[in-house]
Design a protein around this motif. Structure first.
Motif, PDB file in Angstrom:
ATOM      1  N   SER A   1       0.821  -1.360  -0.094  1.00 36.97           N
ATOM      2  CA  SER A   1       0.012   0.132   0.130  1.00 36.97           C
ATOM      3  C   SER A   1       0.847   1.397  -0.100  1.00 36.97           C
ATOM      4  O   SER A   1       0.627   1.965  -0.699  1.00 36.97           O
ATOM      5  CB  SER A   1      -0.942   0.091   1.231  1.00 36.97           C
ATOM      6  OG  SER A   1      -0.202  -0.223   2.350  1.00 36.97           O
ATOM      7  N   SER A   2       1.949   1.280   0.702  1.00 32.10           N
ATOM      8  CA  SER A   2       2.659   2.656   0.834  1.00 32.10           C
ATOM      9  C   SER A   2       3.716   2.791  -0.511  1.00 32.10           C
ATOM     10  O   SER A   2       3.846   3.791  -0.821  1.00 32.10           O
ATOM     11  CB  SER A   2       3.661   2.325   1.963  1.00 32.10           C
ATOM     12  OG  SER A   2       2.988   2.272   3.373  1.00 32.10           O
ATOM     13  N   LEU A   3       4.098   1.610  -1.094  1.00 30.76           N
ATOM     14  CA  LEU A   3       4.909   1.881  -2.333  1.00 30.76           C
ATOM     15  C   LEU A   3       3.909   2.273  -3.370  1.00 30.76           C
ATOM     16  O   LEU A   3       4.224   3.420  -4.198  1.00 30.76           O
ATOM     17  CB  LEU A   3       5.654   0.622  -2.699  1.00 30.76           C
ATOM     18  CG  LEU A   3       6.691   0.610  -3.755  1.00 30.76           C
ATOM     19  CD1 LEU A   3       7.569   1.668  -3.596  1.00 30.76           C
ATOM     20  CD2 LEU A   3       7.226  -0.829  -3.952  1.00 30.76           C
ATOM     21  N   GLY A   4       2.824   1.724  -3.462  1.00 35.35           N
ATOM     22  CA  GLY A   4       1.799   2.013  -4.465  1.00 35.35           C
ATOM     23  C   GLY A   4       1.339   3.496  -4.187  1.00 35.35           C
ATOM     24  O   GLY A   4       1.161   4.243  -5.417  1.00 35.35           O
TER      25      GLY A   4
ATOM     26  N   TRP B   1      -8.703  -6.517  -1.841  1.00 36.63           N
ATOM     27  CA  TRP B   1      -9.588  -5.695  -1.146  1.00 36.63           C
ATOM     28  C   TRP B   1      -8.992  -4.971   0.198  1.00 36.63           C
ATOM     29  O   TRP B   1      -9.068  -3.756   0.140  1.00 36.63           O
ATOM     30  CB  TRP B   1     -11.205  -6.229  -0.762  1.00 36.63           C
ATOM     31  CG  TRP B   1     -11.631  -6.922  -1.786  1.00 36.63           C
ATOM     32  CD1 TRP B   1     -12.291  -8.238  -1.820  1.00 36.63           C
ATOM     33  CD2 TRP B   1     -11.850  -6.403  -3.163  1.00 36.63           C
ATOM     34  NE1 TRP B   1     -12.848  -8.493  -3.027  1.00 36.63           N
ATOM     35  CE2 TRP B   1     -12.533  -7.499  -3.853  1.00 36.63           C
ATOM     36  CE3 TRP B   1     -11.826  -5.263  -3.868  1.00 36.63           C
ATOM     37  CZ2 TRP B   1     -12.968  -7.543  -5.338  1.00 36.63           C
ATOM     38  CZ3 TRP B   1     -12.054  -5.031  -5.309  1.00 36.63           C
ATOM     39  CH2 TRP B   1     -12.799  -6.072  -5.715  1.00 36.63           C
ATOM     40  N   VAL B   2      -8.363  -5.783   0.906  1.00 39.04           N
ATOM     41  CA  VAL B   2      -7.682  -4.951   2.026  1.00 39.04           C
ATOM     42  C   VAL B   2      -6.393  -4.310   1.635  1.00 39.04           C
ATOM     43  O   VAL B   2      -6.074  -3.226   2.087  1.00 39.04           O
ATOM     44  CB  VAL B   2      -6.962  -6.372   2.871  1.00 39.04           C
ATOM     45  CG1 VAL B   2      -6.078  -5.800   4.121  1.00 39.04           C
ATOM     46  CG2 VAL B   2      -8.008  -7.193   3.403  1.00 39.04           C
ATOM     47  N   SER B   3      -5.745  -4.571   0.380  1.00 37.60           N
ATOM     48  CA  SER B   3      -4.611  -3.795   0.103  1.00 37.60           C
ATOM     49  C   SER B   3      -5.133  -2.387  -0.521  1.00 37.60           C
ATOM     50  O   SER B   3      -4.450  -1.535  -0.310  1.00 37.60           O
ATOM     51  CB  SER B   3      -3.715  -4.522  -0.912  1.00 37.60           C
ATOM     52  OG  SER B   3      -3.267  -5.559  -0.477  1.00 37.60           O
TER      53      SER B   3
ATOM     54  N   TYR C   1      -6.250   4.813   2.734  1.00 38.68           N
ATOM     55  CA  TYR C   1      -5.970   5.495   3.911  1.00 38.68           C
ATOM     56  C   TYR C   1      -4.544   5.912   3.892  1.00 38.68           C
ATOM     57  O   TYR C   1      -4.282   6.765   4.612  1.00 38.68           O
ATOM     58  CB  TYR C   1      -6.192   4.634   5.016  1.00 38.68           C
ATOM     59  CG  TYR C   1      -7.878   4.718   5.351  1.00 38.68           C
ATOM     60  CD1 TYR C   1      -8.602   5.870   5.880  1.00 38.68           C
ATOM     61  CD2 TYR C   1      -8.630   3.714   4.968  1.00 38.68           C
ATOM     62  CE1 TYR C   1      -9.916   5.640   5.970  1.00 38.68           C
ATOM     63  CE2 TYR C   1      -9.928   3.674   5.406  1.00 38.68           C
ATOM     64  CZ  TYR C   1     -10.873   4.704   5.613  1.00 38.68           C
ATOM     65  OH  TYR C   1     -11.945   4.408   5.863  1.00 38.68           O
ATOM     66  N   VAL C   2      -3.715   5.289   3.149  1.00 36.92           N
ATOM     67  CA  VAL C   2      -2.206   5.609   3.037  1.00 36.92           C
ATOM     68  C   VAL C   2      -2.063   6.887   2.126  1.00 36.92           C
ATOM     69  O   VAL C   2      -1.523   7.579   2.588  1.00 36.92           O
ATOM     70  CB  VAL C   2      -1.347   4.334   2.771  1.00 36.92           C
ATOM     71  CG1 VAL C   2       0.018   4.964   2.435  1.00 36.92           C
ATOM     72  CG2 VAL C   2      -1.442   3.551   4.050  1.00 36.92           C
ATOM     73  N   PHE C   3      -2.676   6.914   1.132  1.00 35.98           N
ATOM     74  CA  PHE C   3      -2.374   7.846  -0.111  1.00 35.98           C
ATOM     75  C   PHE C   3      -2.410   9.264   0.436  1.00 35.98           C
ATOM     76  O   PHE C   3      -1.589   9.986   0.397  1.00 35.98           O
ATOM     77  CB  PHE C   3      -3.212   7.627  -1.126  1.00 35.98           C
ATOM     78  CG  PHE C   3      -2.961   8.464  -2.352  1.00 35.98           C
ATOM     79  CD1 PHE C   3      -2.376   8.324  -3.191  1.00 35.98           C
ATOM     80  CD2 PHE C   3      -3.752   9.531  -2.391  1.00 35.98           C
ATOM     81  CE1 PHE C   3      -2.091   9.096  -4.168  1.00 35.98           C
ATOM     82  CE2 PHE C   3      -3.681  10.573  -3.557  1.00 35.98           C
ATOM     83  CZ  PHE C   3      -2.885  10.382  -4.317  1.00 35.98           C
TER      84      PHE C   3
END
Length: 561
Positions: free
Chosen positions: A368-371, A425-427, A433-435
């Protein structure tokens, strides 16, 4: 290429917001074809209105949410007033990164081990001879005061971080010197001059704190009131009910929670308008002469303020040694201050499940963070080139909207899609929320970047990609590492997105820590809380180490040249 990825990011970010709202709205009015509910009705609202103590639950929600927001804002103001223009502010600034990295769940687990009826504070209380005296009940108390206090302590560093950039932009030192020259003392300057400039710019951060406090679930599960519980807890219980016919009641509750949060935002905005724009006589009453306190009293007040500020900021980090001590305690009788026997037995017992949980947590955080980092960079580059970016209001929605309301609709919508793509879905929910946090972390540095460096590089024959990689990336590398660490920290702390969209099939340290918090064995809970608190600190530490190595390398290169 930039346009395509920018549009894709916009769709990925906006679609769950729309899907979440529609997915919540339809079952709230009892339209669920999968359950043979084909005619919209007010069934869910009728079930909701007849629930006993609903008004009491709403009152607890307002008390814990708005109370913690007010208290955190007041503490933030006191710390800024005390330290902003002093030499000690740098020490506080260095504390903010580990404080923000420390997850809420890990802090609450340590808080429970310290303030429970048999916790460390109770043991100290007993040894002081106060066993029969009043002892503060902060765990599952009927008024939610423990929940209010925990939220206020954890959100104060966030408000301080948001205030840093605001006060730097306002050039507070210039306003301060001008006010002092007009006869204002230190407190009057902050109250009459700085607050009216600072508070409106902090509005989004205040909304984020209030929205989280009003709709929090994971912390309320651990230390919140139970009979009755907060509204978010009620909705979570209804949502996890095995009787699917009760789903309209849960959806109506989620929609009611969203309405309450929006009304609270409006109330906070009205209070701000009344104080700063309507009833403004207090701002222009001029300098008021006050009696000068004796130097001894002044020094005592300063010492108390210092102790309060550092105690408030260091309290979350104190929970780490408490969790570590409990994780190795084999026998710890009450009211002994320290365990009589230690053991690593519980660590060995949890070693196998911990490997899978840590692997899942880190994988989700990295994906999630890298994306989010790559997409945020592309969106910022697109804005810099075309002067059009993602609207700030859209970015802010996941930060201020109740997670339970938004994820409720997303979970309902995802249930209609065939397949068992729980990891996807979890990713996706973690990325949602990370973006915003990564985007807002990079927004300021991207705006302040000197574009003349790029123009010079292009004039020397470098292509657009070469200019970005060889000129811009080295300049922004430290903040990119920091943003990545922030994203990992946000992902590691997600409980509701993992639990709701993963349907319990993607367990992480956070979900297991919350589940085990209600268990009987404190040693096991302490292990999970300790690891959940250490993982974000590892990411922040690595980011700081690599950033410093980059800085020292750049300085060495300059010396050689």
């Amino acid at each position: 290429m930039l346009v395509i990825i920018f549009v894709a990011t916009l769709l990925l970010f906006a679609s769950p917001l729309i899907i979440g709202f529609i997915g919540m709205l339809a079952p709230a009015f009892a339209w669920i074809p999968a359950l043979n509910m084909h005619q919209p009705s007010f069934l869910g609202w009728q079930q909701l209105s007849t629930w006993p103590d609903l008004s009491h639950s709403i009152g607890l929600t307002l008390l814990s949410g708005l109370g913690s927001t007010t208290l955190a804002l007041w503490w933030c103001y006191l710390i800024l007033r005390r330290y902003w223009l002093s030499t000690q502010w740098q020490q506080i600034e260095r504390l903010l990164a580990p404080l923000l990295a420390f997850p809420h769940v890990a802090f609450v687990l340590g808080f429970g081990l310290m303030f429970s009826s048999t916790g460390w504070l109770a043991r100290i209380w007993h040894h002081l001879g106060l066993a029969d005296s009043f002892y503060p009940t902060l765990i599952h108390d009927r008024y939610g005061l423990g929940l209010l206090l925990v939220l206020a302590i954890k959100e104060t560093p966030f408000l301080l971080l948001m205030s840093m950039s605001i006060l730097k932009q306002l050039n507070i030192k210039q306003f301060y010197n001008a006010s002092v020259s007009l006869g204002y003392d230190h407190q009057q300057t902050w109250r009459m001059v700085i607050v009216p400039l600072w508070l409106p710019k902090l509005r989004l951060a205040i909304f984020a704190v209030a929205g989280y406090g009003l709709a929090v679930v994971d912390i309320a599960l651990i230390i919140g009131p139970t009979h009755p519980s907060t509204l978010s807890m009620l909705i979570w219980q209804w949502f996890t009910d095995a009787d699917l016919t009760q789903l309209p009641r849960a959806a109506a509750g989620a929609l009611l929670l969203l309405i309450i949060v929006l009304l609270c935002f409006g109330l906070l905005r009205c209070i701000e308008w009344w104080l700063l724009s309507h009833s403004t006589a207090w701002q222009y009453s001029g300098a008021i002469k006050t009696l000068t306190l004796r130097s001894r009293n002044t020094s005592k007040a300063s010492a108390i303020a210092t102790l309060f500020s550092y105690g408030l900021l260091l309290l979350p980090l104190i929970m780490l040694p408490i969790l570590a001590l409990w994780s190795f305690a084999l026998r710890w009788r009450f009211p002994d201050l320290l365990p009589s026997r230690y053991s690593v037995r519980f660590w060995y017992q949890q070693l196998e499940p911990l490997q899978q949980l840590i692997s899942n947590s880190i994988t989700l955080a990295l994906i999630s963070s890298l994306g989010a980092l790559i997409m945020a960079i592309i969106c910022l580059e697109y804005r810099q080139k075309h002067h059009r970016g993602i609207p700030t209001i859209l970015i802010a929605i996941p930060m201020v909207a109740p997670q339970l309301s938004l994820l409720f609709g997303m979970q309902i919508a995802v249930s209609f899609i065939a397949g068992q793509s729980f990891w996807l879905w979890v990713s996706w929910s973690h990325w949602l929320y990370v973006f915003p946090y990564i985007y807002l972390t990079l927004d300021g540095p991207w705006r302040s970047y000197d574009q003349r460096l790029d123009q010079t590089a292009r004039s020397l024959g470098l292509s657009g990609w070469q200019t970005w990689w060889r000129v811009k990336f080295p300049q922004l590398k430290p903040v990119l590492l920091l943003a990545f660490a922030v994203g990992c920290s946000v992902s590691l702390a997600q409980y509701l997105p993992t639990q709701m969209l993963g349907a319990g099939r993607v367990p992480t340290l956070t979900t297991e820590a919350v589940t085990l918090a209600s268990g009987q064995d404190r040693r096991v809970s302490a292990i999970y809380g300790l690891l959940q608190g250490l993982l974000p600190l590892v990411f922040f530490t690595l980011a700081m180490v690599f950033a410093r190595r980059k800085t020292s390398h750049a300085q060495t290169t300059k010396v050689i040249l």
